[in-house]
Design an enzyme around this catalytic site. Structure first.
Site, PDB file in Angstrom:
ATOM      1  CD  GLU A 155      -2.465   1.887  -3.386  1.00 26.02           C
ATOM      2  OE1 GLU A 155      -3.487   2.080  -3.711  1.00 26.02           O
ATOM      3  OE2 GLU A 155      -1.927   2.233  -2.227  1.00 26.02           O
ATOM      4  CG  ASP A 173      -1.816   0.781   1.259  1.00 27.51           C
ATOM      5  OD1 ASP A 173      -2.562   1.132   0.465  1.00 27.51           O
ATOM      6  OD2 ASP A 173      -1.698   1.965   2.198  1.00 27.51           O
TER       7      ASP A 173
END
Length: 880
Positions: free
Chosen positions: A595, A566
Site C-alpha cells: 500500500e 501493509d
C-alpha cells in the site's frame, strides 16, 4: 488500511459541552505547560462494562487560575452509576488526523468522577496537583556526542543543560536546536522547544544511566533514552534468537542498552488467567548471558536437549527497571504467545514437504499474476463449506470438497477459477484473538480479526491451528497449507504488517531496547502514522535488519512466494529497495507489493516514505488506487464510478488499462490493479449501494429480487464490468475472495473484528451465482492464454495498445501483440446505463467475439464486422 485496533477507533463524534440536568460520568482537568490547548481533546470510553469511545473537547476558552482546562464526559444511554471504570486518552487532533499525537503513550483508566492530568505525566491525580518546575520532556542520545532534548516551555537560557553519567557531569555545551519544531507535527502554537547538547566527553556505554539536568534550576531533569547512538551497535550475524541442537541450544539477543540479560527457562507454558494471559514469569532457571560490547548482542549456551521447554529473557537496566521480554526472533511460542517455545523446526515439517519446489512462474513476469486476497478463517468457516477443518490452515489441504448442492468449494474452487496466487491476510502471530477460547462455542470472546496487530512476527498465528497449545502444530499445519496450495498450482503471498505492532512499551521490542524500534516525536511519544498507535522505525539499521531477517525466514522456512506490505508508505524506500534485491536473489520469481500510503502524518521524512511513484524501477509494485477510484468511485459511499454509470471517468480508465506507464509506473507490473480489497465495502456491497440498495445490513441482495436471471440485474453487470476492466488491463490482477460469487459483508465497510456471520465466504453463493463465477473464470483463462493482456514495458504497451474511443462513458482499444495467437484484439467497455455501439477497426474484415455481457473465455461466441452494440454496463472482447 482501516484497522482501528488499539484506540477503539469508531466513528469519532465530539460531544456537546454539557447535558442539562445530567451529571457527567467524569470531569477531566488538564494542564499544558505552554498553555496551548488548540486541537487537544479527550477520547473516553466505558471500560467496565466495555463500550464505544467518543471524543470530548476541552473548554479551552475557560482556563482556571492555575492553567487547567476541563472537559465533561457523558455517555448517552448510560447512567453515571452504571459505569465502573472509564478509559481515557488525551490526544491532539489535526486537520487530517484525529490521532495526530497522544499526550502519554499508555491508556489511562479511572473509577473516579473527577481527575486532574498534567502534560506528559502518566499519573492520574484525584486532587489538583501543584505545578512546580516545568519538566524536560524527553532526552535522547542520537550519537555518542549529541543529546537532543525537548522542553515543556521556552527559556532565555538554552546553554544551561548538562549531561550526567550518574553523579558525574560530562563536558559539553548546549544550545537551542535549529528550527525547534517537531518534524511531522502539525504546529498549532508555540513549542515544543528543543535544545541540542554537544558533548566533548562522549557517551561510551549505552547501558549506563545518563540524565540531563538544567543547571539554571528552571526545569526538572530527565533520563536520557538511548536512540540514534544504538545504530553504532550493529550485528550482521544470522543467528539472533534460538539456535536449537539436541545437545545444546544457543540464545542470542540484541539489547545494547541493557545492564544484564538472562535466559529464563520453563518446563511448561505457564499458568493462564481468565483472559488467556500468563502474568507470573518468575523462575529459578536463569542462565546469565554474556555481552559483546561492540555489537550489543548478549549470548548464552545451555547444555542438554531443551526441546519442549519454553523461555523468555529477563532484562535489567541501569535505572533499576527489570523486564520479562519476548524474543523478537522467536520461531515458536505457547498459546497466545506468552512464552517462547523450543522446537526442532526440521521435525515439524509435514509429510511430503518439498521446500525447494514451487509452481511454475516466470521470473520478472509479475504481470502474469492473478491474486486472490483471502482470510484463512473466512475460507472454510461457513457451515456449508464442505470442509472439516473449519477456520484452520488444514482446510487448505482438503480436496474434493463441495457445498450441499454439490458445487465445488475450497481449493477446488480456486483451481477452477484459475488464479495464480493466494494472498493470505495476516497469518503471523497476532494479538487480538484468545487462542485458548477460539474453538469454544460457549466462549463469548471474539473469534475473528483481520490480524493487523502483530505480536510475534516469525510465528504462524495459533488460532488457525488445530492445537494452539502445541507450539509445533501451527508450524506443521502452515507448511501443509503452503504445500497443498503449491500442489494445486497456486502460489502463496503473505500479508506483512511491518509498519506497527499491537503493543508498545512491552512486546515484542520495547522490553528489550526501549525507545529504539519505534519512531517517536520530540516529546518521546510514539509517532502514529499507522493510525494504530505506533510506527516501526524501518530506517534504523537494526530495525531494518530485523525486517530483512524476518522476510528471508518466511521465504526460506515456509517456502512462501510473495509479500504484501501493509501501509508501505511508512517503510522507508531504501529498506524496500534492499529487501526486494535480497529476496529476489533467493527467488527471482518472488512477488512484492504494498500500500503506497500512510494512515496519518508520519515523522518519517516524506522523501523516504514509499508512496505511489517511489517504486519506479525498484522491482516491487503498489496498489493502483487511481484506477480503483475511476472504476467504482468512493470506497464507502454511494458515489459511482465508470462501472456503475458515472461520467468523466474515461481518462482514468485509459491510464489504468495501459498499466499507468504514463502516470506513476516505470513499467506496468509495478501496478496492482484492483477494485476492492478487505478494507472498505466489498465489491457487491459497494455497487449495490451505488445503484440504490437501501438496507444492505438486512437485505444485501434486494436488487436481485424479481430477476429471472442474474444478468438482468444492473449491479451484477457492474460487478462483472468492474473486474472485467481489471482482468483486461496491463499490470498485476488483484481481487478479493468471494467477489466472483457476489459476496456480501452486509454493508460492513470495516469488518476487521466483525463476526463470522459477516466475514465468512458463503459457499452457497458459488452455486446461486454460478454464472458470475464462470464469467470471472473465463476472463482469467483469456488473460492467461493471451500475452497481449500481460505486457509490461512502456515501449511495448505504447506500440501495441491503441485507444480508439474514450468518451461518453465508453472506452475501446486494440492490442496488436506480435507473439499472441490473435494478431489483433479489440476490447470495449460500456459504462453507460444505455446500449452503446462501438466501431470495429476496418482493417479486419471479420471479428470473433469471445467475451460478451453474459459469457467470457476464449471460445468464439459470435462474429461481427463494422460495429458492435454493447448492452448497458457491459464489456466485449473480440479478435481478428
Amino acid at each position: 488500511m482501516k484497522k482501528a485496533l488499539i484506540f477503539l477507533f469508531f466513528v469519532i463524534v465530539f460531544s456537546s459541552c454539557a447535558k442539562a440536568g445530567q451529571e457527567p460520568a467524569l470531569t477531566v482537568h488538564y494542564y499544558r505547560y505552554n498553555g496551548d490547548f488548540e486541537g487537544w481533546n479527550v477520547w473516553a470510553w466505558p471500560a467496565e462494562p466495555p463500550g464505544n469511545g467518543q471524543g470530548y473537547d476541552f473548554d479551552s476558552g475557560n482556563i482556571d487560575v492555575d492553567g487547567f482546562v476541563s472537559a465533561r464526559i457523558f455517555f448517552p444511554g448510560k447512567t453515571t452509576n452504571s459505569i465502573g471504570k472509564i478509559g481515557m486518552i488525551i490526544r491532539r487532533s489535526g486537520a487530517s488526523n484525529d490521532w495526530a499525537e497522544k499526550d502519554v503513550n499508555s491508556d489511562r483508566f479511572t473509577g473516579e468522577k473527577e481527575v486532574w492530568l498534567v502534560q506528559n505525566d502518566p499519573v492520574i491525580y484525584t486532587e489538583k496537583p501543584p505545578i512546580a518546575k516545568p519538566p524536560i520532556f524527553f532526552a535522547a542520545a542520537e550519537s555518542s556526542g549529541t543529546v537532543s532534548i525537548t522542553l515543556s516551555a521556552n527559556t532565555d537560557d538554552y546553554g544551561s543543560f548538562a549531561v550526567y553519567e550518574g553523579e558525574r557531569k560530562l563536558s559539553g555545551v548546549s544550545a537551542k536546536a535549529a528550527g525547534g519544531a517537531l518534524e511531522g507535527k502539525e504546529q498549532s502554537g508555540a513549542g515544543p522547544f528543543m535544545a541540542l547538547i554537544t558533548l566533548d566527553e562522549k557517551i561510551t556505554d549505552a547501558s549506563k544511566l545518563y540524565t540531563v539536568q538544567d543547571e539554571s534550576g528552571k526545569f526538572t531533569g530527565c533520563k536520557v533514552t538511548m536512540r540514534g547512538i544504538l545504530d553504532s551497535y550493529y550485528y550482521d550475524g544470522n543467528d539472533l534468537g534460538l539456535t536449537y541442537r539436541s545437545a545444546e541450544s544457543g540464545f542470542k539477543v540484541w539489547a545494547p542498552s541493557a545492564l544484564a540479560v538472562s535466559v529464563a527457562l520453563y518446563d511448561n507454558p505457564g499458568e493462564y488467567n481468565a483472559s488467556g494471559k500468563v502474568t507470573d514469569q518468575q523462575t529459578a532457571n536463569l542462565y546469565p548471558m554474556e555481552k559483546d560490547p561492540k555489537t550489543g548482542v548478549w549470548s548464552a549456551l545451555v547444555r542438554g536437549d531443551l526441546k519442549g521447554n519454553f523461555y523468555l529473557y529477563r532484562v535489567e537496566f541501569a535505572d533499576g527497571t527489570v523486564n520479562w521480554a519476548a524474543d523478537p526472533y522467536a520461531k515458536a511460542v505457547s498459546a497466545n504467545g506468552q512464552r517462547m517455545a523450543v522446537v526442532n523446526l526440521a521435525a515439524a515439517n509435514p509429510p511430503g514437504w518439498r521446500p525447494k519446489q514451487k509452481p511454475p512462474f516466470k521470473p520478472g513476469a509479475w504481470q502474469d499474476a492473478v491474486i486472490y486476497e483471502l482470510h484463512v478463517r473466512d475460507f472454510s468457516v461457513d457451515e456449508n463449506s464442505g470442509m472439516k477443518h473449519k477456520g484452520k490452515y488444514l482446510a487448505f489441504t482438503e480436496r474434493g470438497t463441495a457445498n450441499p448442492d454439490g458445487v465445488s468449494t475450497g481449493v477446488d474452487h480456486l483451481v477452477r477459477l484459475g488464479i495464480s496466487h493466494v494472498h493470505l491476510l495476516p497469518a503471523f502471530d497476532f494479538a487480538t484473538i484468545n487462542e485458548l477460547a477460539v474453538d469454544d462455542p460457549a466462549s463469548a470472546e471474539p473469534k475473528f480479526n483481520w490480524g493487523y496487530d502483530p505480536m510475534h512476527y516469525n510465528v504462524p498465528e495459533g488460532s488457525y491451528s488445530s492445537d494452539p497449545e502445541n507450539p509445533a502444530a501451527r508450524i506443521t499445519e502452515f507448511k501443509a497449507m503452503v504445500q497443498s496450495l503449491h500442489d494445486a498450482g497456486i502460489r502463496v503471498i503473505m500479508d506483512l504488517v511491518l509498519n506497527h505492532t499491537s503493543q508498545t512499551g512491552s512486546w515484542p521490542f520495547d522490553s528489550l531496547v526501549p525507545g529504539y524500534y519505534y519512531r517517536t516525536t520530540g516529546t518521546g511519544t510514539y509517532a502514529n502514522g499507522s493510525g494504530c498507535g505506533n510506527e516501526i522505525a524501518s530506517e534504523r539499521p537494526m530495525v531494518r535488519k530485523f525486517i530483512l531477517d524476518s522476510c528471508r525466514y518466511w521465504l526460506n522456512e515456509y517456502n512462501v512466494d510473495g509479500f504484501r506490505f501493509d501501509l508501505m508508505g511508512l517503510m522507508d524506500t531504501p529498506t524496500m529497495k534492499q529487501l526486494t534485491e535480497e529476496l529476489r536473489r533467493i527467488d527471482p520469481s518472488f512477488i512484492i507489493y504494498g500500500e503506497p500510503w500512510t494512515a496519518g502524518n508520519s515523522v518519517l521524512p516524506q522523501n523516504l516514505q514509499t508512496l505511489i511513484g517511489a517504486q519506479k524501477g525498484l522491482g516491487f509494485a503498489v496498489f493502483n488506487d487511481r484506477l480503483r477510484g475511476a472504476i467504482k468511485g468512493g470506497s464507502d459511499d454511494a458515489s459511482r464510478g465508470f462501472a456503475a454509470g458515472a461520467r468523466s471517468m474515461e481518462a482514468g480508465i485509459v491510464r489504468g488499462i495501459t498499466g499507468s506507464v504514463n502516470d506513476f509506473t516505470a513499467q506496468a507490473n509495478e501496478s496492482v490493479n484492483y477494485v476492492t480489497a478487505h478494507d472498505n465495502l466489498n465489491l457487491w456491497d459497494k455497487i449495490a449501494l451505488s445503484l440504490g440498495a437501501k438496507d444492505l445490513a438486512n437485505d444485501p441482495y434486494s436488487l436481485l429480487k424479481g430477476k429471472r436471471d442474474i444478468f438482468e440485474c444492473d449491479a451484477v453487470k457492474s460487478v462483472l464490468l468492474a473486474n472485467g476492466i481489471i482482468l483486461t488491463s496491463q499490470g498485476i490482477v488483484f481481487f478479493q475472495a468471494g467477489d466472483e460469487m457476489l459476496r456480501s459483508k452486509f454493508g460492513d465497510h470495516n469488518s476487521y473484528a466483525s463476526p463470522d456471520s459477516i466475514n465468512k465466504i458463503r459457499w452457497e453463493n458459488a452455486g446461486l451465482y454460478r454464472e458470475a463465477v464462470d464469467y470471472h473464470a473465463g476472463l482469467i483463462r483469456l488473460r492467461k492464454e493471451h500475452p497481449a493482456f500481460r505486457q509490461t514495458l512502456k515501449a511495448d504497451i505504447e506500440r501495441t495498445v491503441e485507444i480508439i474511443t474514450a468518451e461518453d462513458r465508453g472506452v475501446s482499444f486494440t492490442i496488436k501483440h506480435p507473439d499472441d495467437s490473435w494478431p489483433t484484439i479489440f476490447v470495449a467497455y460500456n459504462g453507460s446505463p444505455s446500449p452503446k455501439t462501438f466501431s470495429l477497426p476496418g482493417t479486419v474484415p471479420l471479428w470473433r467475439q469471445v467475451v460478451d455481457s453474459r459469457r467470457a473465455g476464449t471460445e468464439s461466441l459470435a462474429e461481427f464486422s463494422g460495429s458492435i452494440a454493447l448492452p448497458p454496463l457491459s464489456m466485449a472482447v473480440l479478435h481478428e
